[in-house]
Design a protein around this motif. Structure first.
Motif, PDB file in Angstrom:
ATOM      1  N   ALA A  82     -10.915   7.420  47.156  1.00 30.56           N
ATOM      2  CA  ALA A  82     -10.808   8.484  47.631  1.00 30.56           C
ATOM      3  C   ALA A  82     -10.674   9.620  48.643  1.00 30.56           C
ATOM      4  CB  ALA A  82      -9.051   9.069  46.612  1.00 30.56           C
ATOM      5  N   PHE A  83     -11.693   9.517  47.792  1.00 31.91           N
ATOM      6  CA  PHE A  83     -12.960  10.976  48.511  1.00 31.91           C
ATOM      7  C   PHE A  83     -14.166  10.054  49.862  1.00 31.91           C
ATOM      8  CE2 PHE A  83     -11.546  13.901  45.993  1.00 31.91           C
ATOM      9  CZ  PHE A  83     -11.464  15.127  46.644  1.00 31.91           C
ATOM     10  N   ASN A  84     -14.158   9.290  49.133  1.00 28.60           N
ATOM     11  CA  ASN A  84     -15.168   8.066  50.665  1.00 28.60           C
ATOM     12  C   ASN A  84     -13.912   7.587  51.881  1.00 28.60           C
ATOM     13  OD1 ASN A  84     -17.695   8.066  48.949  1.00 28.60           O
ATOM     14  ND2 ASN A  84     -17.103   6.598  47.777  1.00 28.60           N
ATOM     15  N   ALA A  85     -12.876   7.121  51.345  1.00 26.15           N
ATOM     16  CA  ALA A  85     -12.203   6.991  51.962  1.00 26.15           C
ATOM     17  C   ALA A  85     -11.571   7.863  53.334  1.00 26.15           C
ATOM     18  CB  ALA A  85     -10.814   5.700  52.151  1.00 26.15           C
ATOM     19  N   LEU A  86     -10.906   8.625  52.781  1.00 30.88           N
ATOM     20  CA  LEU A  86     -10.016  10.156  53.691  1.00 30.88           C
ATOM     21  C   LEU A  86     -10.635  11.589  53.126  1.00 30.88           C
ATOM     22  CD1 LEU A  86      -7.181   8.237  51.363  1.00 30.88           C
ATOM     23  CD2 LEU A  86      -7.176   8.251  53.617  1.00 30.88           C
ATOM     24  N   LYS A  87     -11.790  11.804  52.601  1.00 35.10           N
ATOM     25  CA  LYS A  87     -12.245  12.813  53.130  1.00 35.10           C
ATOM     26  C   LYS A  87     -12.364  13.819  54.251  1.00 35.10           C
ATOM     27  CE  LYS A  87     -16.355  15.891  52.425  1.00 35.10           C
ATOM     28  NZ  LYS A  87     -18.015  16.291  52.265  1.00 35.10           N
ATOM     29  N   ASP A  88     -12.064  13.544  55.226  1.00 36.33           N
ATOM     30  CA  ASP A  88     -12.621  13.332  56.934  1.00 36.33           C
ATOM     31  C   ASP A  88     -10.785  14.301  57.310  1.00 36.33           C
ATOM     32  OD1 ASP A  88     -15.071  13.361  57.155  1.00 36.33           O
ATOM     33  OD2 ASP A  88     -15.353  12.296  57.696  1.00 36.33           O
ATOM     34  N   THR A  89     -10.067  12.807  56.513  1.00 36.76           N
ATOM     35  CA  THR A  89      -8.271  13.219  56.472  1.00 36.76           C
ATOM     36  C   THR A  89      -8.151  14.117  55.832  1.00 36.76           C
ATOM     37  OG1 THR A  89      -8.424  10.775  56.942  1.00 36.76           O
ATOM     38  CG2 THR A  89      -6.161  12.396  56.428  1.00 36.76           C
ATOM     39  N   TYR A  90      -8.513  14.504  54.790  1.00 41.74           N
ATOM     40  CA  TYR A  90      -7.854  15.982  54.049  1.00 41.74           C
ATOM     41  C   TYR A  90      -8.120  17.403  54.460  1.00 41.74           C
ATOM     42  CZ  TYR A  90      -7.132  12.474  50.141  1.00 41.74           C
ATOM     43  OH  TYR A  90      -6.899  11.396  49.521  1.00 41.74           O
ATOM     44  N   LEU A  91      -9.992  17.150  54.563  1.00 37.10           N
ATOM     45  CA  LEU A  91     -10.424  18.188  56.056  1.00 37.10           C
ATOM     46  C   LEU A  91      -9.505  18.441  57.197  1.00 37.10           C
ATOM     47  CD1 LEU A  91     -14.660  17.550  55.023  1.00 37.10           C
ATOM     48  CD2 LEU A  91     -12.522  19.022  53.293  1.00 37.10           C
ATOM     49  N   GLN A  92      -9.295  17.375  57.857  1.00 36.08           N
ATOM     50  CA  GLN A  92      -8.550  18.327  59.191  1.00 36.08           C
ATOM     51  C   GLN A  92      -6.976  18.697  58.687  1.00 36.08           C
ATOM     52  OE1 GLN A  92      -8.481  14.126  60.593  1.00 36.08           O
ATOM     53  NE2 GLN A  92     -10.061  13.828  60.826  1.00 36.08           N
ATOM     54  N   MET A  93      -6.478  18.004  57.611  1.00 38.42           N
ATOM     55  CA  MET A  93      -5.355  18.782  57.025  1.00 38.42           C
ATOM     56  C   MET A  93      -4.567  20.463  57.282  1.00 38.42           C
ATOM     57  SD  MET A  93      -3.274  16.665  54.665  1.00 38.42           S
ATOM     58  CE  MET A  93      -2.306  14.578  55.385  1.00 38.42           C
ATOM     59  N   GLY A  94      -6.759  20.999  57.261  1.00 44.44           N
ATOM     60  CA  GLY A  94      -6.396  22.348  56.921  1.00 44.44           C
ATOM     61  C   GLY A  94      -6.306  22.806  56.110  1.00 44.44           C
ATOM     62  N   VAL A  95      -5.564  22.053  54.808  1.00 38.68           N
ATOM     63  CA  VAL A  95      -5.553  23.013  53.343  1.00 38.68           C
ATOM     64  C   VAL A  95      -6.501  23.061  52.677  1.00 38.68           C
ATOM     65  CG1 VAL A  95      -5.633  20.711  52.030  1.00 38.68           C
ATOM     66  CG2 VAL A  95      -3.644  22.929  51.559  1.00 38.68           C
ATOM     67  N   SER A  96      -6.259  24.718  51.898  1.00 41.45           N
ATOM     68  CA  SER A  96      -7.394  24.944  50.837  1.00 41.45           C
ATOM     69  C   SER A  96      -7.870  24.308  50.395  1.00 41.45           C
ATOM     70  CB  SER A  96      -6.826  25.871  50.056  1.00 41.45           C
ATOM     71  OG  SER A  96      -8.216  26.444  49.636  1.00 41.45           O
ATOM     72  N   LEU A  97      -9.929  23.947  50.451  1.00 42.15           N
ATOM     73  CA  LEU A  97     -10.449  22.725  49.437  1.00 42.15           C
ATOM     74  C   LEU A  97     -10.219  22.950  47.704  1.00 42.15           C
ATOM     75  CD1 LEU A  97     -13.574  22.137  51.420  1.00 42.15           C
ATOM     76  CD2 LEU A  97     -11.528  20.923  51.549  1.00 42.15           C
ATOM     77  N   PRO A  98     -10.167  24.398  47.486  1.00 43.08           N
ATOM     78  CA  PRO A  98      -9.836  24.757  45.882  1.00 43.08           C
ATOM     79  C   PRO A  98      -8.418  23.936  45.358  1.00 43.08           C
ATOM     80  CG  PRO A  98     -10.818  26.761  47.085  1.00 43.08           C
ATOM     81  CD  PRO A  98     -10.732  25.705  48.082  1.00 43.08           C
ATOM     82  N   TYR A  99      -7.445  23.638  46.053  1.00 40.73           N
ATOM     83  CA  TYR A  99      -5.953  23.256  46.167  1.00 40.73           C
ATOM     84  C   TYR A  99      -6.234  21.655  45.951  1.00 40.73           C
ATOM     85  CZ  TYR A  99      -4.070  27.824  46.440  1.00 40.73           C
ATOM     86  OH  TYR A  99      -3.276  28.879  46.675  1.00 40.73           O
ATOM     87  N   VAL A 100      -6.791  21.232  47.023  1.00 45.00           N
ATOM     88  CA  VAL A 100      -7.133  19.506  47.459  1.00 45.00           C
ATOM     89  C   VAL A 100      -7.911  18.866  45.889  1.00 45.00           C
ATOM     90  CG1 VAL A 100      -8.642  17.696  49.174  1.00 45.00           C
ATOM     91  CG2 VAL A 100      -7.886  19.911  49.735  1.00 45.00           C
ATOM     92  N   HIS A 101      -9.392  20.108  45.461  1.00 41.68           N
ATOM     93  CA  HIS A 101      -9.997  19.934  44.547  1.00 41.68           C
ATOM     94  C   HIS A 101      -9.082  19.405  43.061  1.00 41.68           C
ATOM     95  CE1 HIS A 101     -13.526  20.780  41.497  1.00 41.68           C
ATOM     96  NE2 HIS A 101     -12.313  21.098  40.812  1.00 41.68           N
ATOM     97  N   ARG A 102      -8.131  20.789  43.131  1.00 42.33           N
ATOM     98  CA  ARG A 102      -8.163  20.810  41.637  1.00 42.33           C
ATOM     99  C   ARG A 102      -6.165  19.052  41.386  1.00 42.33           C
ATOM    100  NH1 ARG A 102     -10.424  21.350  37.997  1.00 42.33           N
ATOM    101  NH2 ARG A 102     -10.792  22.950  38.854  1.00 42.33           N
ATOM    102  N   ILE A 103      -5.477  19.624  42.993  1.00 45.28           N
ATOM    103  CA  ILE A 103      -4.785  18.817  42.593  1.00 45.28           C
ATOM    104  C   ILE A 103      -5.385  16.678  42.644  1.00 45.28           C
ATOM    105  CG2 ILE A 103      -4.546  17.894  45.379  1.00 45.28           C
ATOM    106  CD1 ILE A 103      -1.184  18.179  42.546  1.00 45.28           C
ATOM    107  N   ALA A 104      -6.711  16.324  43.613  1.00 48.41           N
ATOM    108  CA  ALA A 104      -6.923  15.066  43.398  1.00 48.41           C
ATOM    109  C   ALA A 104      -7.327  14.921  42.159  1.00 48.41           C
ATOM    110  CB  ALA A 104      -8.334  15.109  44.127  1.00 48.41           C
ATOM    111  N   ALA A 105      -7.849  16.291  41.012  1.00 52.83           N
ATOM    112  CA  ALA A 105      -8.088  15.719  40.076  1.00 52.83           C
ATOM    113  C   ALA A 105      -7.152  15.923  38.819  1.00 52.83           C
ATOM    114  CB  ALA A 105      -9.303  17.205  39.079  1.00 52.83           C
ATOM    115  N   ILE A 106      -6.005  16.185  39.218  1.00 53.91           N
ATOM    116  CA  ILE A 106      -4.505  15.893  38.145  1.00 53.91           C
ATOM    117  C   ILE A 106      -4.136  14.571  38.682  1.00 53.91           C
ATOM    118  CG2 ILE A 106      -2.724  16.244  38.133  1.00 53.91           C
ATOM    119  CD1 ILE A 106      -3.329  19.753  38.818  1.00 53.91           C
TER     120      ILE A 106
END
Length: 438
Positions: A359-383
């Protein structure tokens, strides 16, 4: 359905069926990958060399040391009796009550402290079997109780040295305690829901007359396999056994100067070796312990990396692009998008860490472009990584069911509830807390 997306669905189903038949991931991943390549009209050899192998080797390059030191730590704790010492100390607190939830607590504490989940399986199963026999509880709950402690709150909680936490840290540059407050609340909710579910199910089975001696189970335990009365064992003092775990957590989560997970766990291995050196007789025996840990790390990371290689091909197919585009067009909340995409990748791989890697290899840039807080992305991805990874084809669950001598039909429902449904509910809890600004 879009024909390209249908190919991926069939590939995931094929992956699940063959894994369920216990085909090795080292054969399964390339086989299903070739199916995807052929159906997607890509050149076979070029795709294997240019997409499959680079994705797999990149994962090994990034995370081999994490697997390596974790496996060494697990081997030391298994053969010195440190893991069993901690398990028996915690089990002694329940006095025959809350047996299934207590097993979940034991495995969670051990894995949160850095002990490998596969080591926990073999260490905890005999203890769980003994406690379940003493409490006259059905064996059907043992796999869920053991694995729920390994791959739910202990994996995604803030500060965990789990590989899922490390992948998010490396990919996003976030700390191990990212989104600490909502993460902690979510972990507590997850723990409480699993605790209640296991206890309610145990009482429900008992009320129905389904107890330890259950003639309806497919595999009956022989006299040799049944737990014997506890014998006095020369185990390390529980305080001594806990000290290396405390060292790992303190070093890894030091707010002033956090050490990398590899350094933290290696320090734990060194301290455990020093404190319990006399429990392994001689240098040659210690070499054998470390050899066992090293061999385990190689098997573990190869099985995961080869599945990430499958993801490396999938993310370059038209079907994957169409699926991501379709999800984007649904105009969903960004954290929901992260949750769904990571969960799908984890389900496709049958691995939480493998799915996160894909997921991070393919979509990391997409996640970043969404403008959401990175700590939130970190935790929701881990869960979210700990949801669909537990579909029936997950290799770890198949291994655990084999150890417990139970079938999917007998034990999988409780595994699914504790490790798919409850984590999804907790994803919702986390997203709600994030929207409230916590």
């Amino acid at each position: 359905m879009n024909i390209h997306i249908l190919v991926l669905v069939i590939a995931i189903a094929l992956f699940g069926v063959l894994a369920f038949k216990q085909m090795s991931a080292l054969i399964l991943a390339p086989l299903v990958t070739i199916f995807v390549i052929l159906c997607s009209g890509l050149p076979v050899l070029e795709s294997l060399k240019g997409l499959f192998m680079p994705a797999a080797t990149d994962y090994v390059t990034k995370y081999f040391l994490t697997f390596f030191v974790g496996a060494l730590f697990g081997a030391v704790y298994q053969y010195t009796g440190a893991a069993e010492s901690i398990a028996r100390a915690i089990a002694g607190l329940c006095h025959g009550k809350y047996v299934a939830p207590i097993i979940m607590c034991i495995t969670g504490i051990l894995t949160f402290g850095g002990v490998s989940g596969f080591v926990v399986f073999f260490v905890i199963y005999p203890i769980a079997l003994n406690l379940f026999k003493e409490g006259n509880l059905t064996r059907r709950l043992i796999p869920a109780a053991i694995s729920a402690g390994c791959w739910t709150w202990s994996m995604s909680a803030p500060g965990s040295p789990s590989i899922q936490n490390v992948i998010a840290m490396d990919s996003l540059g976030t700390p191990s305690t990212a989104a600490f407050v909502p993460s902690l609340i979510t972990a507590i909710v997850m723990f409480a829901l699993i605790f209640v579910w296991l206890e309610v199910r145990a009482r429900s089975f008992t009320k129905k007359g389904i107890v330890f001696d259950d003639p309806t189970l497919k595999f009956q335990l022989t006299a040799e396999e049944l737990p014997k009365p506890d014998e006095e064992k020369d185990l390390p003092n529980v305080i001594v056994a806990i000290l290396p775990i405390i060292l790992i957590l303190v070093m890894f989560n030091n707010p002033m100067h956090p050490f990398p997970v590899e350094t933290s766990v290696f320090a734990g291995v060194a301290l455990a070796t020093i404190l319990m050196f006399k429990r392994i007789k001689g240098v040659n025996e210690w070499i054998g312990v470390f050899n066992k840990g090293a061999a385990d790390s190689g098997v573990a990371i190869l099985n995961t990396a080869i599945v990430v290689g499958f993801g490396g091909v999938v993310q370059n197919t038209q079907g994957f692009n169409d699926l991501v585009t379709a999800l984007k067009n649904m105009s969903m909340q960004p954290l929901v998008f992260v949750m769904i995409t990571v969960a799908i990748c984890a389900g496709a791989c049958g691995s939480a860490s493998g799915g996160m890697g894909v997921a991070f290899n393919a979509l990391k840039d997409t996640y970043l472009q969404m403008g959401v807080s990175l700590p939130y992305v970190h935790r929701i991805a881990a869960i979210a990584a700990g949801t669909l990874d537990t579909l029936p084809h997950q290799g770890a669950q198949i291994t655990l069911l084999g150890i417990c001598k139970l079938t999917h039909k007998e034990a999988y429902w409780d595994i699914a509830v504790t490790q798919i449904f409850i984590p999804f509910i907790c994803c919702g809890v986390f997203i709600l807390l994030a929207q409230l600004g916590l």
